[in-house]
Design an enzyme around this catalytic site. Structure first.
Site, PDB file in Angstrom:
ATOM      1  N   CYS A 210       0.813  -1.192   0.046  1.00  0.00           N
ATOM      2  CA  CYS A 210      -0.068   0.062   0.047  1.00  0.00           C
ATOM      3  C   CYS A 210       0.925   1.380  -0.005  1.00  0.00           C
ATOM      4  O   CYS A 210       0.266   2.234  -0.266  1.00  0.00           O
ATOM      5  CB  CYS A 210      -1.050  -0.058   1.236  1.00  0.00           C
ATOM      6  SG  CYS A 210      -0.026   0.069   2.953  1.00  0.00           S
TER       7      CYS A 210
ATOM      8  N   CYS B 250      -0.664  -5.597   6.952  1.00  0.00           N
ATOM      9  CA  CYS B 250      -0.300  -4.413   7.595  1.00  0.00           C
ATOM     10  C   CYS B 250       0.490  -4.716   8.738  1.00  0.00           C
ATOM     11  O   CYS B 250       1.396  -3.873   9.399  1.00  0.00           O
ATOM     12  CB  CYS B 250      -1.418  -3.656   8.219  1.00  0.00           C
ATOM     13  SG  CYS B 250      -2.470  -3.706   6.408  1.00  0.00           S
TER      14      CYS B 250
HETATM   15 FE1  FES Z   1      -1.146   0.030   4.320  1.00  0.00          FE
HETATM   16 FE2  FES Z   1      -2.552  -1.178   5.965  1.00  0.00          FE
HETATM   17  S1  FES Z   1      -3.128  -0.558   4.303  1.00  0.00           S
HETATM   18  S2  FES Z   1      -0.235  -0.488   6.252  1.00  0.00           S
END
Ligand code: FES
Length: 133
Positions: free
Chosen positions: A42, A111
């Site tokens: 992400c 994450c």
């Molecule tokens: Fe980026 Fe969770 S969506 S760390």
């Protein structure tokens, strides 16, 4: 276990509490080690700062630009790592973080990896700076 397994929008109660009231947010002035990791999935980023005394993590702080899971994982990491000898802290994995939080939505598992990697980087940085000549 019930208190942390109680889901709120897919997050455990503890994960939501850590997200809303993290105790370890911030920086350490003159840290002994720092780690910076990015989540390739992400693009979010986490910074970890540690102070080391008697070969133990005496203080740990984080600054995370990320989602609920990343921030609650960062706080969980700090709770787990603070006070631990470096050798033990180095063995902390994202499974430990997940176990501590109780639950994260499956799509958010990636994450939680940031926390363990950030700490490992900070310990590596500390060891490099304090190598005996
Ligand atoms: Fe980026 Fe969770 S969506 S760390």
């Amino acid at each position: 276990m019930a208190n942390i397994q109680n889901n709120q929008g897919g997050y455990s109660k503890r994960a939501m509490d850590y997200f809303q009231n993290p105790k370890h947010v911030g920086e350490i002035e003159n840290p002994d080690g720092t780690g910076k990791v990015g989540n390739p999935v992400c693009g979010d980023v986490m910074h970890i700062y540690i102070k080391v005394e008697d070969n133990k993590i005496s203080e740990i702080r984080f600054k995370t630009f990320g989602c609920v899971a990343a921030i609650s994982s960062s706080e969980a990491l700090c709770v787990i790592a603070e006070g631990k000898p470096l050798d033990e802290a180095e063995k902390i994995t994202n499974k430990d973080i997940l176990g501590h939080l109780g639950w994260l939505p499956p799509v958010k598992m990636h994450c939680s990896i940031l926390g363990a990697e950030g700490l490992h980087e900070a310990i590596k940085d500390y060891r490099e700076k304090h190598k005996k000549a």
